[in-house]
Design an enzyme around this catalytic site. Structure first.
Site, PDB file in Angstrom:
ATOM      1  N   ASP A  21       0.029   0.326  -2.321  1.00 58.53           N
ATOM      2  CA  ASP A  21      -0.850  -0.615  -2.333  1.00 58.53           C
ATOM      3  C   ASP A  21      -1.881  -0.304  -1.693  1.00 58.53           C
ATOM      4  OD1 ASP A  21      -2.773  -3.343  -0.904  1.00 58.53           O
ATOM      5  OD2 ASP A  21      -1.187  -2.865   1.064  1.00 58.53           O
ATOM      6  N   ASP A  51      -8.188  -3.606  -3.954  1.00 64.65           N
ATOM      7  CA  ASP A  51      -7.198  -3.744  -3.749  1.00 64.65           C
ATOM      8  C   ASP A  51      -5.753  -4.377  -4.478  1.00 64.65           C
ATOM      9  OD1 ASP A  51      -5.300  -3.498  -2.074  1.00 64.65           O
ATOM     10  OD2 ASP A  51      -5.995  -5.626  -0.693  1.00 64.65           O
TER      11      ASP A  51
END
Length: 410
Positions: free
Chosen positions: A97, A293
């Site tokens: 992430d 992201d």
């Protein structure tokens, strides 16, 4: 006879650990949101406080102070890979992430009522010869509750068992990570992944823990301090993509990489000049900030602007916070073009719509979602997997920049 200086150089090179180029296969699973929707679960309860909460503030407070809601509920995460923790390695499936900075996995010491812990892999410090006790408590706030536990230190292997898989691997020694003993709500029960490996900057690390990639950099385990993502847009393809540590792979992209400077070293934040929907609508007028992201599947923007965008592409809201587009109209919809670093990054209607199964039928969902991120972290756009799937993405810590190139369709 070789000159002493040259001999010392050769001996030094032989003694130094070889910097690796590491490939981690990524696998695509059904997201928590889709799983809950298909089962008829109470998704609206999960998103009542917003689908994503990790951007609520710009950075966590110092240890001992209040920690803001830094991490979202990961309902939309879809791409996972495997790492190992301990000696010998205990394998875990994690979301890599770029929108957070901490590593955590479930602990063998999780609470009796933590159902999510029962059905996921758990770290057992008693089975690792390289475990070092820390014991500091950690607490990460989510929209649906609080994930908590304590910190420990051990060796992290990426991938988990590289020798068995035939892949080159690295071992990051003395890595501090979170052992989660309590996981909030029902989000993690439905999740296909065990934990999270954050790859953003140290500034947003809870408890000021050194992130895995920063530790890897300090130990000089890769030749270049960069990592790159290829996400395969074919829903049936396995592996679903690849994370490469230490370099890039030109087979995954066309043409040269174009770079954007990171504007704030917290998330992987860049400046975006504008967003055009066909020739009729311009959003992000005058410029805005955007986060790249890998842990979000959609493209997220301010609520009012995304509402205009959804209207322009004929999307209608569903109760679960998603927008639906009639599948027969997808081919007629306008392109959405993002302007970054003076270059245009086009998303066709096929790129920004997602075909999913619901109730035995195929429906088409919009790849955009509205969410207002308050200052000081926001306002922000979030460029998730819908964007990264179209554009091979390089995260460069040596020069603090993000590289983009058109992804190859394999």
């Amino acid at each position: 006879m070789q000159p002493p200086s040259l001999l010392l150089l050769v001996l030094g090179l032989l003694a130094a650990p070889a910097a690796a180029l590491v490939r981690i296969p990524l696998h695509k699973f059904t997201s928590v949101r889709r799983t809950m929707t298909e089962l008829g679960g109470p998704v609206e309860d999960l998103i009542a406080k917003g689908p994503i909460s990790k951007y609520a503030q710009g950075a966590p407070a110092v240890t001992g102070g209040p920690i803001p809601e830094m991490l979202r509920n990961y309902m939309d995460a879809q791409y996972y890979g495997e790492i190992g923790i301990g000696t010998p390695p205990q394998c875990f499936t994690v979301v890599f992430d770029t929108g957070s900075s901490n590593l955590w996995v479930p602990s063998i010491h999780c609470k009796l009522l933590d159902i999510a812990c029962w059905i996921h892999h758990k770290y057992n410090s008693g089975k690792s010869s390289t475990y070092v006790k820390n014991g500091t408590s950690f607490d990460i706030h989510y929209g649906s509750g609080s994930l908590s536990g304590y910190l420990s230190q051990d060796t992290v292997s990426v991938p988990c068992k590289s020798a068995l898989s035939g892949l080159a691997g690295i071992k990051v020694e003395r890595q501090t990570f979170g052992e989660a003993t309590k996981q909030p709500g029902i989000t993690f029960i439905a999740a296909k992944f065990d934990g999270i490996l954050g790859m953003a900057y140290p500034r947003i690390s809870v408890n000021n823990v050194l992130p895995v990639f920063d530790n890897l950099m300090q130990q000089k385990l890769v030749e270049k301090n960069i990592f790159s993502f290829y996400l395969n847009r074919d829903p049936n393809a396995q592996p679903g993509g690849e994370l490469m540590l230490g370099g890039t792979d030109s087979k995954y992209y066309k043409g040269p990489l174009s770079y954007l400077n990171v504007t704030r070293k917290a998330y992987w934040q860049v400046h975006m000049e504008q967003v055009d929907v066909g020739s009729s609508l311009t959003l992000c007028k005058g410029g805005c900030e955007a986060i790249v992201d890998t842990g979000t599947s959609l493209i997220v923007g301010p609520v009012d602007e995304v509402r205009e965008l959804q209207k322009a592409i004929g999307a209608v809201p569903l109760i679960q916070g998603e927008y639906m587009i009639p599948c027969e109209k997808v081919s007629t919809l306008p392109d959405v073009t993002l302007k970054l670093g003076g270059k245009l990054y086009k998303l066709s209607s096929e790129d920004y719509t997602l075909k999913v199964s619901q109730g035995g039928k195929t429906i088409c969902l919009s790849g955009f979602m509205g969410m207002d991120i308050p200052p000081p972290g926001g306002p922000l756009w979030i460029l998730g997997d819908v964007f990264i799937g179209c554009y091979y993405t390089v995260f460069d810590r040596d020069q603090n920049r993000v590289g983009l190139a058109q992804a190859t369709r394999l």
